[in-house]
Design an enzyme around this catalytic site. Structure first.
Site, PDB file in Angstrom:
ATOM      1  N   ASP A  66       0.861  -1.179   0.000  1.00  0.00           N
ATOM      2  CA  ASP A  66       0.000   0.000   0.000  1.00  0.00           C
ATOM      3  C   ASP A  66       0.901   1.233   0.000  1.00  0.00           C
ATOM      4  OD1 ASP A  66      -1.700   2.084   0.373  1.00  0.00           O
ATOM      5  OD2 ASP A  66      -2.601   1.343   2.236  1.00  0.00           O
ATOM      6  N   TYR A 158      -7.297  16.011  -7.319  1.00  0.00           N
ATOM      7  CA  TYR A 158      -6.490  15.127  -8.175  1.00  0.00           C
ATOM      8  C   TYR A 158      -5.500  15.962  -8.995  1.00  0.00           C
ATOM      9  CZ  TYR A 158      -5.485  11.903 -12.060  1.00  0.00           C
ATOM     10  OH  TYR A 158      -4.859  11.124 -13.013  1.00  0.00           O
ATOM     11  N   LYS A 162      -1.264  16.039  -9.278  1.00  0.00           N
ATOM     12  CA  LYS A 162      -0.534  15.805 -10.534  1.00  0.00           C
ATOM     13  C   LYS A 162       0.335  17.005 -10.917  1.00  0.00           C
ATOM     14  CE  LYS A 162      -1.969  11.627 -11.148  1.00  0.00           C
ATOM     15  NZ  LYS A 162      -1.003  10.511 -11.121  1.00  0.00           N
TER      16      LYS A 162
END
Ligand SMILES: NC(=O)c1ccc[n+]([C@@H]2O[C@H](COP(=O)([O-])OP(=O)(O)OC[C@H]3O[C@@H](n4cnc5c(N)ncnc54)[C@H](O)[C@@H]3O)[C@@H](O)[C@H]2O)c1
Length: 257
Positions: A66, A158, A162
């Site tokens: 993980d 998100y 990025k």
């Protein structure tokens, strides 16, 4: 196919699905020794099955991990790198995508995305760095997204992860270029994977779909193949990409021309 990765030692996160999985098989095909790491045991089993069917599983190892858990990275990564005698290439493909209206984005969602996408890229790269530097020609391929460079609604958290990955990659490239290390970000958009499969991404109620009108590939055929991205990664991570560092490669079928 050319064997550009003969005797190269490679670590690919997200190797149990989509682009990461396509990259694992591509680099095995080209002669690499690959560790595919993923949280999904099922995904890794599938990667082994595909590599076996292609006849390239001999130099494949898998690691269930993980990557949003810093302790697991600390405990498992060092011994894995040692087990293949060092490292030449790291591909940080693991990631998750979640959609939400910005005003409804909770701190919990924000933290989950930051941890899984951005912090995991930081930790894996930092842990791998000594081995990559020792290789003398180490390469880091990080995963950004067109969401970082272009306005993608409902993906604020998100997109922030990025964008952070691109910035991180630039700094690494500058700091270690004199030691032969290269670092590049891939900027995919609209690739057919577990992330973009119908049903896997849930949008909140009340979205304006017209805001997505610019994100359609110019090339015919709909979503792109993860193998198209894997081919670009193979070029960048090989000697063919030797003069490319500190930059991005957008792979989106021309959706953001
Ligand atoms: N598919 C696209 O259109 C697209 C566009 C832009 C960027 N990307 C990026 O490409 C990369 C690869 O994504 P994909 O499209 O192949 O999606 P995918 O969902 O098929 O693959 C992502 C993989 O990451 C793994 N993963 C998720 N969380 C993890 C964790 N905590 N620890 C370990 N592994 C974990 C998943 O199990 C999965 O196997 C991601 O970083 C994604 O953000 C994809």
């Amino acid at each position: 196919m050319e064997k550009r990765f003969e005797a190269k030692r490679i670590f690919v996160t997200g190797g149990g699905s989509g682009i990461g999985q396509a990259t694992v098989t591509r680099l095995l095909y080209e002669g690499g020794w690959v560790i595919a790491a993923d949280i999904s045991q099922k995904g890794l089993q599938e990667t082994i099955k595909i590599a076996t069917e292609l006849g390239v599983a001999q130099h494949l190892r898998t690691l269930e991990i993980d990557l949003s858990n810093e302790l697991e990275i600390e405990q498992k990564l060092g011994s894995e790198i040692e087990s293949i005698g060092g490292l030449d290439v790291v591909v940080n493909a693991a990631g998750i995508l979640r959609a939400a209206h910005f005003h409804e984005t909770t701190l919990e969602l924000w933290n989950t995305l930051i941890k899984t996408n951005l912090t995991s890229t930081f930790l894996v790269t930092q842990k791998a760095l000594p081995a990559l530097l020792q290789s003398g020609k180490g390469v880091i391929i990080n995963f950004s997204s067109t969401a970082a460079n272009f306005a993608h609604p409902y993906f604020a958290a998100y997109a922030a992860t990025k964008g952070g990955i691109q910035a991180l990659t630039h700094a690494i490239a500058a700091e270690y270029a004199s030691k032969g290390l290269r670092a590049v970000s891939i900027v995919p958009g609209g690739i057919q994977t577990g992330m973009t499969n119908e049903g896997s991404l849930k949008f909140p109620d009340g979205i304006d779909t017209s805001l997505f009108s610019k994100q359609v590939a110019a090339l015919p055929g709909g979503l792109g193949s993860p193998h198209a991205v894997a081919a670009a990664i193979a070029m960048l991570a090989s000697e063919d990409g030797r003069f490319i560092t500190g930059t991005e490669l957008r792979i989106d079928g021309g959706a953001h021309m």
